[in-house]
Each structure stands twice: as structure tokens, then as C-alpha cells.
Design a protein around this motif. Structure first.
Motif, mmCIF file in Angstrom:
data_model
loop_
_atom_site.group_PDB
_atom_site.id
_atom_site.type_symbol
_atom_site.label_atom_id
_atom_site.label_comp_id
_atom_site.label_asym_id
_atom_site.label_seq_id
_atom_site.Cartn_x
_atom_site.Cartn_y
_atom_site.Cartn_z
ATOM 1 N N PRO A 54 -47.671 -107.615 -5.594
ATOM 2 C CA PRO A 54 -48.012 -106.295 -5.054
ATOM 3 C C PRO A 54 -46.951 -105.839 -4.054
ATOM 4 N N LEU A 55 -46.639 -104.555 -4.116
ATOM 5 C CA LEU A 55 -45.643 -104.004 -3.209
ATOM 6 C C LEU A 55 -46.296 -103.578 -1.901
ATOM 7 N N SER A 56 -45.551 -103.755 -0.825
ATOM 8 C CA SER A 56 -46.035 -103.279 0.471
ATOM 9 C C SER A 56 -45.912 -101.751 0.495
ATOM 10 N N GLU A 57 -46.612 -101.127 1.401
ATOM 11 C CA GLU A 57 -46.555 -99.661 1.527
ATOM 12 C C GLU A 57 -45.128 -99.200 1.813
ATOM 13 N N GLU A 58 -44.401 -100.007 2.599
ATOM 14 C CA GLU A 58 -43.021 -99.659 2.944
ATOM 15 C C GLU A 58 -42.134 -99.662 1.693
ATOM 16 N N LYS A 59 -42.286 -100.690 0.845
ATOM 17 C CA LYS A 59 -41.496 -100.779 -0.388
ATOM 18 C C LYS A 59 -41.844 -99.635 -1.332
ATOM 19 N N LYS A 60 -43.139 -99.311 -1.436
ATOM 20 C CA LYS A 60 -43.557 -98.196 -2.291
ATOM 21 C C LYS A 60 -42.909 -96.902 -1.828
ATOM 22 N N ALA A 61 -42.920 -96.673 -0.518
ATOM 23 C CA ALA A 61 -42.330 -95.453 0.043
ATOM 24 C C ALA A 61 -40.826 -95.407 -0.233
ATOM 25 N N GLU A 62 -40.137 -96.555 -0.108
ATOM 26 C CA GLU A 62 -38.703 -96.621 -0.393
ATOM 27 C C GLU A 62 -38.421 -96.270 -1.845
ATOM 28 N N ARG A 63 -39.208 -96.837 -2.757
ATOM 29 C CA ARG A 63 -39.006 -96.561 -4.186
ATOM 30 C C ARG A 63 -39.270 -95.097 -4.512
ATOM 31 N N GLU A 64 -40.335 -94.535 -3.955
ATOM 32 C CA GLU A 64 -40.649 -93.124 -4.199
ATOM 33 C C GLU A 64 -39.544 -92.234 -3.671
#
Length: 161
Positions: free
Chosen positions: A127-137
Motif C-alpha cells: 500500500p502506498l502512503s498518502e505522500e507517495k500517492k500525492a507525488e504520483r498524482e
């Protein structure tokens, strides 16, 4: 006569469909959706694996990471070169699970196999952390904007349609 043929075909289809995902081990090809272990020879009964494996290799197919271990019977007349060739052939197959199941079924039928186990795991994505998700988006959004700018730059300016 036609009824007999038709009913035997229907019975065959029903039997085939009722086998489910485990049928892939026996030649029908639909992989399970979760982790699985298939056994041949004496290892069908838990704990019957005696001796070191003659084959020990890993392969992948359809997202599964698989580990095959197998021990041949002493009566099998297979040279070291032939064993290495078999191992190499199986390891390089894109349809690793299918190739292993076909080969192990054949060796089991020929009574050339003491035991074999194919253990396949379907790894869960981390599972991705919220920070990683935001970076990818953010990176995807920037890439999309660059692509839009590139396309706009290619369009002829002031063209009348």
C-alpha cells in the motif's frame, strides 16, 4: 445414438467445469486467483518428501512467483545434462506454471517422479502512503499538462476549417 453422444458431451462439460481452478494442474488451463501449492508423486500426502530435490527452480507467470522442487526416482535414466536442459527449458518458459504442470504430470504418469511440489505465491501490492500517492498524482498531472502543451504547439495557428 445422437442423444447418447449429446449427453456424454454435456456430462464431460459439467465434469470439466466442476473441477474449478485446481483443474489447471491436470491440463485444463485456468489459474487460481490466490496462492496455491500443487503436488505430484509421493508428496501428495503431506510430509512425504524424502531426499534432496533433483530440480529446484523458480519461475513466474501471470503475477505468480513460483518455486518448483522435484525428486526423480532412482530408476529414471536421465543424465545430468538432460536434467539441466529440462531445468533450463522450464525456467525460460513464459507459461511457466503450465509447462511445469505438463512436465510433472508426464513424469508422474511414467512413474519417474518420487515427489514434486510447485508453490506459487501471488504477492500483494504494497500500500502506498498518502505522500507517495500525492507525488504520483502530481507527476501524472504535470506529464498530462506537458503533453497538452506539446499538442497545442503542433497545431497550426489560425487555420480555418
Amino acid at each position: 445414438m445422437r442423444r447418447l453422444r449429446r449427453s456424454s458431451v454435456i456430462a464431460g462439460l459439467v465434469a470439466t467445469l466442476s473441477l474449478g481452478p485446481a483443474a489447471a494442474q491436470f491440463g485444463l488451463y485456468q489459474l487460481p486467483k490466490t496462492n496455491f501449492i500443487w503436488r505430484w508423486g509421493q508428496s501428495r500426502e503431506e510430509g512425504k518428501q524424502v531426499g534432496f530435490p533433483d530440480l529446484d527452480l523458480q519461475g513466474t507467470e501471470s503475477g505468480f512467483l513460483c518455486h518448483l522442487t522435484a525428486r526423480f526416482r532412482g530408476s529414471l535414466d536421465m543424465s545430468t545434462t538432460e536434467r539441466r536442459q529440462l531445468e533450463s527449458d522450464l525456467r525460460t518458459r513464459l507459461d511457466f506454471i503450465y509447462a511445469v504442470s505438463q512436465e510433472m504430470n508426464y513424469l508422474d504418469q511414467m512413474l519417474s517422479l518420487d515427489w514434486a511440489t510447485l508453490d506459487c505465491q501471488h504477492p500483494e501490492p504494497t500500500p502506498l502512503s498518502e505522500e507517495k500517492k500525492a507525488e504520483r498524482e502530481s507527476a501524472a498531472r504535470e506529464k498530462m499538462l506537458r503533453e497538452l502543451e506539446r499538442r497545442r504547439a503542433k497545431q497550426p495557428h489560425g487555420a480555418d476549417n
